[in-house]
Design a protein around this motif. Structure first.
Motif, short mmCIF file in Angstrom:
data_model
loop_
_atom_site.label_atom_id
_atom_site.label_comp_id
_atom_site.label_asym_id
_atom_site.label_seq_id
_atom_site.Cartn_x
_atom_site.Cartn_y
_atom_site.Cartn_z
N GLN A 30 0.90 -1.20 0.03
CA GLN A 30 -0.20 -0.11 0.02
C GLN A 30 0.91 1.22 -0.08
O GLN A 30 0.58 2.31 -0.61
CB GLN A 30 -1.33 0.01 1.07
CG GLN A 30 -0.25 0.07 2.54
CD GLN A 30 -1.49 -0.05 3.64
OE1 GLN A 30 -2.53 0.53 3.70
NE2 GLN A 30 -1.22 -0.60 4.79
N ILE A 70 -4.92 -1.99 6.12
CA ILE A 70 -5.02 -1.15 5.29
C ILE A 70 -5.63 0.27 5.55
O ILE A 70 -6.38 0.52 6.43
CB ILE A 70 -5.90 -1.61 3.95
CG1 ILE A 70 -5.34 -2.87 3.20
CG2 ILE A 70 -5.98 -0.38 2.78
CD1 ILE A 70 -6.39 -3.33 2.16
N CYS A 75 -4.78 5.17 1.24
CA CYS A 75 -5.49 4.34 0.31
C CYS A 75 -6.83 4.74 0.19
O CYS A 75 -7.29 5.62 0.78
CB CYS A 75 -5.38 2.74 0.42
SG CYS A 75 -3.72 2.33 0.96
#
Ligand code: TYM
Length: 342
Positions: A30, A70, A75
């Motif tokens: 990521q 995440i 992101c």
């Protein structure tokens, strides 16, 4: 920066294969890429979904993304149906892809089953929507498990044919990222079938939200063979397991691959450690390892289930940012095609 796009279908039973083959790589990659992670609800309805469950599963995949690590600030996390560019571009790709290409898709054949005439037309053009997902962002890198390889080859061909037909250099070449030794995690009951959300036997897979008892039971009951565990001499000079060798003991190598990936060690080290041992001890160790890795994630997913407002706010924010990237790209694509916007 190079861009990643990937997606997971909200069809329930998110499992260890999804995590090891895909989501784990999303987390690792990521910060090296401009990263977009989607919950592909439009893909999900190619097979009928209960509307209430579809909403719940959409939040569940979002929760899994967050629980796995995440970062929604670094992101973009969103669900597909919130961004119209996917459907708009998919239509153009429906007109680019040749029927012959779609007829070769093995996943359509598997999912449509014996009664192909009765499958939805959405299931048939599924790969075109997938190509649109990626190319609406001009993403270049797509981390997935091995089962998506054929779809990504089609996406690559669609991009090339579009560029060729309209004499432009508009869409980039897509590079699949199929990484690690868990590219294809197999069913715990049958090492020749992949671990799958839709397997009717819950014992065939470890779900992300399984508790310790369930994980222990599934691993204890996992199919193995009567031979002692293999050693590192089964690997080739590159440290890879030859396909022929894997086929001889698919269940054993599946569990070993899962172990190595969960522990972030190479297969050689694990084979060396367990050479000649019985499966019973290995299975106990695998259970401890799986519970220690998946347990905290499962807990966080359960916590997020009770906080749908938080999850929804991430999806709203993600969709806004996704839309800001995809809409201008798809508008330009529509102009290339010749759509008039007076
Ligand atoms: P889906 O929802 O079936 O699976 C999500 C991801 O998990 C991987 N995976 C596996 N990896 C290893 N072993 C397994 N047994 C296993 N089962 C599933 C899948 O390869 C996938 O990476 N068509 C896609 C979703 C999609 C998509 C996209 C992906 C839609 N648009 C654009 C990438 C880019 C799918 O059905 O994944």
């Amino acid at each position: 920066m190079k861009r990643i796009f990937s997606g997971v279908q909200p069809t329930g039973n998110l499992h260890l294969g999804n995590y090891l083959g895909a989501i784990r790589h999303f987390v690792a990659l990521q910060h090296d890429y401009d990263s977009i992670f989607c919950v592909v609800d439009m893909h999900a309805i190619t097979l009928w979904q209960d509307p209430t469950e579809l909403r719940a599963h959409t939040r569940e995949i979002t929760a899994a993304y967050l629980a796995a690590g995440i970062d929604p600030k670094a992101c973009i996390i969103f669900n597909q149906s919130q961004v119209p560019a996917h459907a708009e571009l998919a239509w153009i790709f429906n007109c680019i892809t040749r029927i012959g290409w779609l007829n070769r898709m093995t996943q359509f054949k598997e999912k449509a089953g014996k009664h192909r005439e009765n499958a939805s037309s959405g299931l048939y053009v599924y790969p075109n929507l997938m190509a649109a997902d990626i190319l609406a962002y001009k993403a270049t890198h797509v981390p997935v498990g091995e089962d998506q390889k054929q779809h990504l080859e089609l996406a690559r061909n669609v991009a090339q044919k579009f560029n060729y037909d309209y004499e432009v250099d508009f869409f980039p070449v897509i590079d699949p990222l199929i990484l690690g030794s868990a590219r294809r995690v197999m069913s715990l009951r049958d090492g020749t079938r992949k671990m799958s959300k839709s397997d009717t036997s819950d014992m065939s897979r470890i779900n992300m939200t399984d508790d310790r008892d369930a994980v222990a039971k599934k691993i204890r009951k996992a199919t193995t063979d009567p031979e002692p565990m293999p050693g590192p001499d089964v690997l080739d000079t590159e440290g890879e397991l030859p396909e022929e060798t894997r086929k001889q003991r698919p269940e054993a190598y599946n569990l070993l691959g899962i172990f190595a990936t969960l522990e972030d060690r190479d297969l050689r080290a694990v084979l060396t450690q367990y050479e000649g041992a019985q499966f019973s001890q290995f299975k106990k160790d695998l259970t401890d390892l799986a519970v220690s890795r998946l347990g905290p994630m499962g807990e966080e997913m359960k916590r997020l289930k009770d906080d749908p407002d938080h999850v929804d706010s991430i999806l709203r924010d993600g969709a806004e940012r996704a839309n800001a990237i995809a809409q201008p790209i798809v508008r330009e694509c529509q102009e290339i095609v010749g759509f008039l916007r007076p």
